[in-house]
Write a protein that holds these residues in place. Structure first.
Motif, PDB file in Angstrom:
ATOM      1  N   PRO A   1      -3.551   3.635  -3.065  1.00  0.00           N
ATOM      2  CA  PRO A   1      -3.627   3.576  -4.521  1.00  0.00           C
ATOM      3  C   PRO A   1      -4.341   4.780  -5.124  1.00  0.00           C
ATOM      4  CG  PRO A   1      -4.070   1.423  -3.603  1.00  0.00           C
ATOM      5  CD  PRO A   1      -4.014   2.380  -2.446  1.00  0.00           C
ATOM      6  N   TYR A   2      -5.397   5.233  -4.456  1.00  0.00           N
ATOM      7  CA  TYR A   2      -6.103   6.422  -4.943  1.00  0.00           C
ATOM      8  C   TYR A   2      -5.184   7.639  -4.943  1.00  0.00           C
ATOM      9  CZ  TYR A   2      -8.678  10.769  -4.442  1.00  0.00           C
ATOM     10  OH  TYR A   2      -9.090  12.075  -4.568  1.00  0.00           O
TER      11      TYR A   2
ATOM     12  N   GLU B   1      -2.637   7.313  -7.806  1.00  0.00           N
ATOM     13  CA  GLU B   1      -3.201   7.465  -9.144  1.00  0.00           C
ATOM     14  C   GLU B   1      -3.712   8.882  -9.396  1.00  0.00           C
ATOM     15  OE1 GLU B   1      -6.000   4.224  -9.185  1.00  0.00           O
ATOM     16  OE2 GLU B   1      -4.372   2.800  -8.762  1.00  0.00           O
TER      17      GLU B   1
ATOM     18  N   ARG C   1     -10.575  -3.460   4.294  1.00  0.00           N
ATOM     19  CA  ARG C   1     -10.448  -3.475   2.835  1.00  0.00           C
ATOM     20  C   ARG C   1     -10.701  -2.088   2.246  1.00  0.00           C
ATOM     21  NH1 ARG C   1     -13.086  -9.383   1.197  1.00  0.00           N
ATOM     22  NH2 ARG C   1     -12.185 -10.508   2.978  1.00  0.00           N
ATOM     23  N   GLU C   2     -11.570  -1.334   2.882  1.00  0.00           N
ATOM     24  CA  GLU C   2     -11.819   0.039   2.425  1.00  0.00           C
ATOM     25  C   GLU C   2     -10.562   0.892   2.538  1.00  0.00           C
ATOM     26  OE1 GLU C   2     -14.042   3.608   4.617  1.00  0.00           O
ATOM     27  OE2 GLU C   2     -15.466   2.097   3.862  1.00  0.00           O
ATOM     28  N   THR C   3      -9.852   0.770   3.673  1.00  0.00           N
ATOM     29  CA  THR C   3      -8.644   1.576   3.851  1.00  0.00           C
ATOM     30  C   THR C   3      -7.536   1.175   2.886  1.00  0.00           C
ATOM     31  OG1 THR C   3      -7.791   0.100   5.589  1.00  0.00           O
ATOM     32  CG2 THR C   3      -9.146   1.950   6.293  1.00  0.00           C
ATOM     33  N   MET C   4      -7.597  -0.052   2.353  1.00  0.00           N
ATOM     34  CA  MET C   4      -6.575  -0.505   1.415  1.00  0.00           C
ATOM     35  C   MET C   4      -6.633   0.238   0.086  1.00  0.00           C
ATOM     36  SD  MET C   4      -6.812  -4.583   2.248  1.00  0.00           S
ATOM     37  CE  MET C   4      -5.938  -5.109   0.766  1.00  0.00           C
ATOM     38  N   GLU C   5      -7.701   0.984  -0.160  1.00  0.00           N
ATOM     39  CA  GLU C   5      -7.823   1.718  -1.420  1.00  0.00           C
ATOM     40  C   GLU C   5      -7.322   3.162  -1.326  1.00  0.00           C
ATOM     41  OE1 GLU C   5      -8.765   0.958  -4.602  1.00  0.00           O
ATOM     42  OE2 GLU C   5      -8.494  -1.090  -3.877  1.00  0.00           O
TER      43      GLU C   5
ATOM     44  N   SER D   1     -12.162   7.559   5.858  1.00  0.00           N
ATOM     45  CA  SER D   1     -12.210   6.187   6.376  1.00  0.00           C
ATOM     46  C   SER D   1     -11.898   6.118   7.869  1.00  0.00           C
ATOM     47  CB  SER D   1     -11.218   5.295   5.606  1.00  0.00           C
ATOM     48  OG  SER D   1     -11.633   5.130   4.260  1.00  0.00           O
TER      49      SER D   1
ATOM     50  N   LEU E   1       0.824  -1.206   0.000  1.00  0.00           N
ATOM     51  CA  LEU E   1       0.000   0.000   0.000  1.00  0.00           C
ATOM     52  C   LEU E   1       0.860   1.258   0.000  1.00  0.00           C
ATOM     53  CD1 LEU E   1      -2.759  -0.928   2.640  1.00  0.00           C
ATOM     54  CD2 LEU E   1      -2.833  -1.216   0.151  1.00  0.00           C
TER      55      LEU E   1
ATOM     56  N   ARG F   1      -1.726  -2.475  -4.899  1.00  0.00           N
ATOM     57  CA  ARG F   1      -2.771  -3.359  -4.365  1.00  0.00           C
ATOM     58  C   ARG F   1      -2.167  -4.749  -4.208  1.00  0.00           C
ATOM     59  NH1 ARG F   1      -5.187   0.244  -7.882  1.00  0.00           N
ATOM     60  NH2 ARG F   1      -7.012   1.368  -7.030  1.00  0.00           N
TER      61      ARG F   1
END
Length: 328
Positions: free
Chosen positions: A202-203, A206, A195-199, A282, A90, A95
Motif C-alpha cells: 500500500p505504501y 500510494e 502485519r508490518e509487511t502488509m503495509e 522489513s 496486497l 489492505r
C-alpha cells in the motif's frame, strides 16, 4: 543475443511443461464461456476484481485449492486460504478487510484442521473470517476462500511499460512445506512482523513508486512474469543470477515455487532503489532482476546466455490477445 547452452534451454522447456505453469491455461476456458473481457466489470486479468469507489477501489478475490494439497496438509491449507488471498489484495496496493470460506468435508472431524488453520492465520494477520459455506456430507475434502479489501491507489498488472525494470521481492526466511513447491516463511514470522509487511505494498502504491505488479502465485516467478508481460502487452527478461533465492535451492524449483510472501513489480529505473529499500526495511529480500521491453516474449538469462520461456503473442497464456481474461 547470445546463443543459450542446452541446460538453460532445458530449464525453459521444463518450466513450460510443468503443471504449475500450464495450469493457468485453464483460465481462458472459463472466461470464454462466461464472456469476460478486459472491458468487463471488475477489470478481469488483475489479481483482484477492481470496483472503483469514491475514495479508491474495493478489491475482491477468491482462491480454490488443489484437493491433494488440502488432503495432505489440511491445517496449512486452511492457513494458506487466508494468506494467499491477503497476498492478492496486497499485490494491488490494498489492505485486506475480511475473508469468507467454502469448505466441503466428509465429516466435522476432517474439516476441523482446515478451519483451525484458517483461524490461526486470521488471528496472525488480523483479518477476520466473517462467514462462509459448510458442507460436511461430501466424499472429498475441498476448500475455497474469498476476500475483500480496499486500495487508496492501485497497482495493476496492466501498467508495466517498456523501460521499466523488474523487481522481485520475496521473504526468504523460511523453507519448503514438502512435498509441494510452497516456500513457507509465514509460520516462522511473528504476527506483528507479518502485519508490518502488509503495509509495504500500500505504501508503494500510494507513493507512486511502482508502475505495475502481481503476487507470485501458482506458476512461480516464471508463470507470474508471463502473466504480467501478457496483461501489460510487453516483453520481460528475467536475469536468473539477480533473483533473490534461498541458499541451496535448485533454480528450476525456485522459478516455479509459490512463496508465502512474494511479488513481481515493475518500476522506473530511478525509483527502483526506493522500492527495494521499502522491502529491506522489513527484512524482505528485493532486487532488480530484469527489464521490461517492447515485444511479447519472456526470456530467461544467465551467464550461459538467453533462452525463450514463452511468447504470449504466439501462444496466449491467459488469452488476453483475444480479450478473454480472468482473475489470476
Amino acid at each position: 543475443m547470445m546463443k543459450p547452452h542446452l541446460p538453460l534451454r532445458k530449464l525453459a522447456q521444463d518450466l513450460r511443461d510443468h503443471p504449475s505453469v500450464r495450469g493457468k491455461l485453464d483460465i481462458s476456458q472459463s472466461t470464454g464461456t462466461l464472456g469476460l473481457t478486459t472491458q468487463s466489470d471488475g477489470q478481469p486479468g488483475d489479481d483482484c476484481a477492481v470496483l472503483p469507489t469514491a475514495d479508491g477501489f474495493d478489491l475482491f478475490s477468491c482462491e480454490g485449492f488443489i484437493n491433494a494439497f488440502v488432503k495432505t496438509d489440511p491445517w496449512f491449507a486452511g492457513w494458506c486460504g487466508v494468506m494467499v488471498n491477503i497476498s492478492d489484495i496486497l499485490s494491488m496496493g490494498g489492505r485486506p478487510r475480511a475473508v469468507t470460506n467454502a469448505i466441503w468435508a466428509p465429516s466435522a472431524e476432517q474439516a476441523q484442521p482446515v478451519l483451525a488453520g484458517m483461524k490461526a492465520a486470521s488471528l496472525a494477520y488480523g483479518v477476520p473470517v466473517v462467514g462462509g459455506h459448510t458442507n460436511l456430507r461430501t466424499d472429498d475434502l475441498q476448500l475455497s476462500v474469498s476476500i475483500i479489501g480496499h486500495a487508496k491507489a492501485l497497482i495493476s498488472s496492466f501498467a508495466a511499460r517498456a523501460g521499466d525494470v523488474l523487481i522481485c521481492a520475496i521473504d526468504l526466511r523460511g523453507s519448503y512445506r514438502e512435498p509441494f513447491d510452497n516456500w513457507n516463511a509465514a509460520l516462522t514470522t511473528a504476527p506483528d512482523k507479518l502485519r508490518e509487511t502488509m503495509e509495504i505494498l500500500p505504501y508503494l502504491a500510494e507513493a507512486g513508486l511502482v508502475t505495475a505488479g502481481k503476487d507470485i502465485s501458482q506458476g512461480g516467478i516464471a508463470g507470474t512474469a508471463l502473466m504480467l508481460a501478457e496483461t501489460s502487452g510487453v516483453s520481460i527478461e528475467i536475469q536468473l543470477d539477480a533473483l533473490p533465492c534461498p541458499a541451496g535451492v535448485d533454480m528450476a524449483r525456485w522459478l516455479r515455487s509459490f512463496p508465502s510472501f512474494g511479488f513481481l513489480l515493475s518500476a522506473r529505473p530511478d525509483q527502483a532503489a526506493a522500492v527495494c529499500a521499502a522491502f529491506a526495511g522489513s527484512g524482505i529480500a528485493a532486487t532488480v532482476c530484469g527489464d521490461v521491453r517492447d515485444g511479447s516474449a519472456v526470456h530467461l538469462t544467465s551467464r550461459e546466455g538467453t533462452a525463450l520461456f514463452w511468447d504470449h503473442a504466439r501462444t496466449p497464456y491467459l488469452n488476453l490477445s483475444a480479450k478473454e481474461t480472468s482473475d489470476a
